[in-house]
Design an enzyme around this catalytic site. Structure first.
Site, PDB file in Angstrom:
ATOM      1  N   LYS A   1     -10.076   6.621   3.672  1.00 20.78           N
ATOM      2  CA  LYS A   1     -11.431   6.150   3.941  1.00 20.78           C
ATOM      3  C   LYS A   1     -12.459   6.746   2.985  1.00 20.78           C
ATOM      4  O   LYS A   1     -13.333   6.040   2.497  1.00 20.78           O
ATOM      5  CB  LYS A   1     -11.819   6.466   5.394  1.00 20.78           C
TER       6      LYS A   1
ATOM      7  N   CYS B   1       0.828  -1.221   0.000  1.00 21.89           N
ATOM      8  CA  CYS B   1       0.000   0.000   0.000  1.00 21.89           C
ATOM      9  C   CYS B   1       0.855   1.262   0.000  1.00 21.89           C
ATOM     10  O   CYS B   1       0.333   2.366  -0.146  1.00 21.89           O
ATOM     11  CB  CYS B   1      -0.931   0.009   1.202  1.00 21.89           C
TER      12      CYS B   1
ATOM     13  N   HIS C   1      -9.122   4.454  -1.613  1.00 24.92           N
ATOM     14  CA  HIS C   1      -7.798   3.843  -1.436  1.00 24.92           C
ATOM     15  C   HIS C   1      -7.505   2.871  -2.572  1.00 24.92           C
ATOM     16  O   HIS C   1      -7.478   1.659  -2.375  1.00 24.92           O
ATOM     17  CB  HIS C   1      -7.769   3.147  -0.069  1.00 24.92           C
TER      18      HIS C   1
ATOM     19  N   CYS D   1     -13.162   0.974   7.628  1.00 18.00           N
ATOM     20  CA  CYS D   1     -12.147   0.360   6.776  1.00 18.00           C
ATOM     21  C   CYS D   1     -12.211   1.014   5.394  1.00 18.00           C
ATOM     22  O   CYS D   1     -13.305   1.201   4.856  1.00 18.00           O
ATOM     23  CB  CYS D   1     -12.396  -1.133   6.594  1.00 18.00           C
TER      24      CYS D   1
END
Ligand SMILES: [Zn+2]
Lengths: 385, 127
Positions: free
Chosen positions: A328, A83, A332, A206
């Site tokens: 969020k 990430c 992402h 998430c």
């Protein structure tokens, strides 16, 4: 070492781009960055991406994107650090400029996740982890971050509602971001009543699955001044890694790689946390936002929830954070995230953030995480007058 | 997982085979070539006890591909009495009765059956 400037920025909206391929997204963001400054030829193309091999069966992405941009003759490579692929690609681009190896670098972060099933995307995300000793157990990536959330709440006696306030503010910030994936307000009650993905983490705390691309053009500062009036300088670009797996570390509630990359970045820039006007943190999960505020020195250990509660991370607050929605709410798209953060900071420092503008913002900081605190990049950007 | 990979990992999967640094005594799991505590390169194989306690846990409700038939299941960090930490499924328990600090013991169980051969390896259960 030469000073580094960001002279062009561009991005796509984050969302479900069923009509666009991975390369289309990369080209769209790259062209916007090139149009931003009127520069269409570069020495190097670096593509931040994590999942193209698994989700698109496509590797060799550097050359594919460079060729799609008509840049035969340039150097090109894909940069992968889970990430943190985007932040790492920017970091490597900075090294090329600073060292004199290149005079112009296009960094484009891109990810396309929505063509896959949720199980496939979940497996792709788990590829950030040790396949033989973590993913092997059947843990999801969310599950590992859930361990962090549970440990954090236990260690500091912080209530879940206090953690859940972080994504609520991110959603608020995304309302006026035309590029954001989730432009709707949420409440703490909505977070707490959304389905549990991995105990104790709920769906609404998430980061989701999305497609998107973001790009920046880098050049030496001395050249940048001749091309545009107000380049943004990269005052520091650092990276640090920790023990690879979360379970190998003694402390689950703080990321050593955040602290180490920040310490190096602040030292290089000759600045401290108190000098930062706008902040981008890697809030893939609510609790990570709080831990970042603490590790970066904006709150004491276990106290970030208080800062959030008193409005400290909102625009106009003590340290405006994730002012375009963060992971969020902006979204992402994994390998693009670190580049979106840089694009958003540049927008703030140029005074082009519209309703999200942090008045008088002169310096910004971006933290991008790969794995569960494994690889962490730090960028400090500053306005040049 | 490929067959060669599975065979290669068998000592770790079945016997929790770690490594002890002869320089500083640190225990590593999985085994390493270089001790990250002292930098030493003289390490020897060491079987671990399989006894420890629960450090943190979660319940996976949305599993990755290949684990769909097992969900929901518990994943936890286990600290072995040797000091080393392992990530593992926690089985044979009612998730509502799990507590940080509870004592656990290793159990060899089926890990995954994705159509090829059936993989076995370590999980932990209440002691
Ligand atoms: Zn040692």
């Amino acid at each position: 070492m030469r000073r580094i400037a960001i002279i062009g920025i561009g991005c796509t909206k984050v969302g479900e781009h069923w009509d666009k391929a991975l390369r289309d997204l990369a080209v769209e963001a790259s062209l916007r960055a090139m149009e931003d400054v009127g520069l269409y030829d570069v020495d190097y193309v670096l593509v931040g991406n994590m999942m193209s091999g698994y989700l698109q069966n496509q590797e060799h992405l550097g050359a594919l994107v460079a060729d799609s941009l008509g840049l035969q003759g340039a150097g090109a490579a894909k940069i992968e650090a889970a990430c943190a692929s985007g932040g790492m690609a920017v970091h490597m681009g900075c090294q090329l400029i600073a060292s004199g190896a290149a005079d112009s670098v296009l960094v484009v972060g891109v990810e396309k996740m929505t063509d896959a099933t949720t199980q496939e995307a979940t497996k792709a995300l788990a590829m950030a982890e040790d396949q033989e000793y973590s993913a092997y157990t059947g843990t999801s990536f969310v599950g590992l971050n859930a361990l962090v959330a549970r440990a954090y709440m236990r260690a500091y006696g912080v209530g879940h509602e206090d953690i859940a306030r972080f994504p609520v503010i991110c959603h608020k910030h995304a309302l006026d971001n035309e590029f954001a994936q989730f432009r709707f307000p949420i409440t703490v009650e909505a977070v707490m009543s959304s389905p549990i993905v991995a105990d104790p983490l709920h769906l609404l705390e998430c980061a989701g699955i999305g497609d998107g691309a973001a790009a920046v053009l880098l050049a030496p500062l001395e050249d940048a001044r001749k091309i545009i009036d107000a380049p943004v300088e990269v005052l520091a670009s650092t990276v640090s890694i920790d023990k690879f797996s979360l379970h190998q570390r003694d402390d689950l509630t703080s990321f050593k790689a955040t602290r180490a990359s920040a310490e190096a970045a602040f030292k290089k820039a000759g600045l401290g946390a108190e000098d930062i006007d706008v902040l981008e943190v890697h809030d893939a999960f609510s609790v990570l936002g709080l831990i970042a505020l603490e590790d970066l020195g904006f709150a004491e250990r276990g106290k970030a929830a208080e800062l959030v509660k008193e409005g400290g991370i909102e625009i106009g607050g003590k340290i405006p954070t994730n002012t375009f929605g963060g992971l969020k709410a902006r979204g992402h798209p994994v390998g693009a995230t670190g580049v979106y953060q840089i694009v958003e900071l540049v927008r703030q420092l140029r005074g082009e953030a519209g309703k999200n503008q942090v008045e008088g913002a002169e310096r910004g900081y971006a933290q991008n995480i790969g794995g569960v605190g494994t690889t962490i990049t730090a960028h400090i950007l500053g306005r040049v007058d | 997982m490929s067959a060669p990979n599975y065979l290669r990992e068998a000592p770790r999967r079945y016997r929790l085979e770690g490594a002890r640094c002869k320089g500083c005594g640190a225990i590593h799991f999985p085994p390493k070539a270089i001790c990250d505590r002292c930098g030493g390169r003289d390490l020897e194989s060491e079987g671990l006890s399989g006894e420890g306690e629960l450090v943190a846990y979660t319940i996976i409700r949305h599993p990755p591909k290949g684990f769909e038939d097992q969900a929901p299941y518990v994943i936890g960090i286990v600290q072995l009495k040797e000091g080393v930490r392992i990530l593992s499924q926690i089985v044979d328990c009612d998730p509502t009765e799990l507590r940080e600090g509870m004592r656990l013991k290793v159990a060899i169980r089926r890990i995954k059956n994705d159509g090829g051969f059936i993989e076995y390896g370590y999980k932990f259960r209440p002691a």
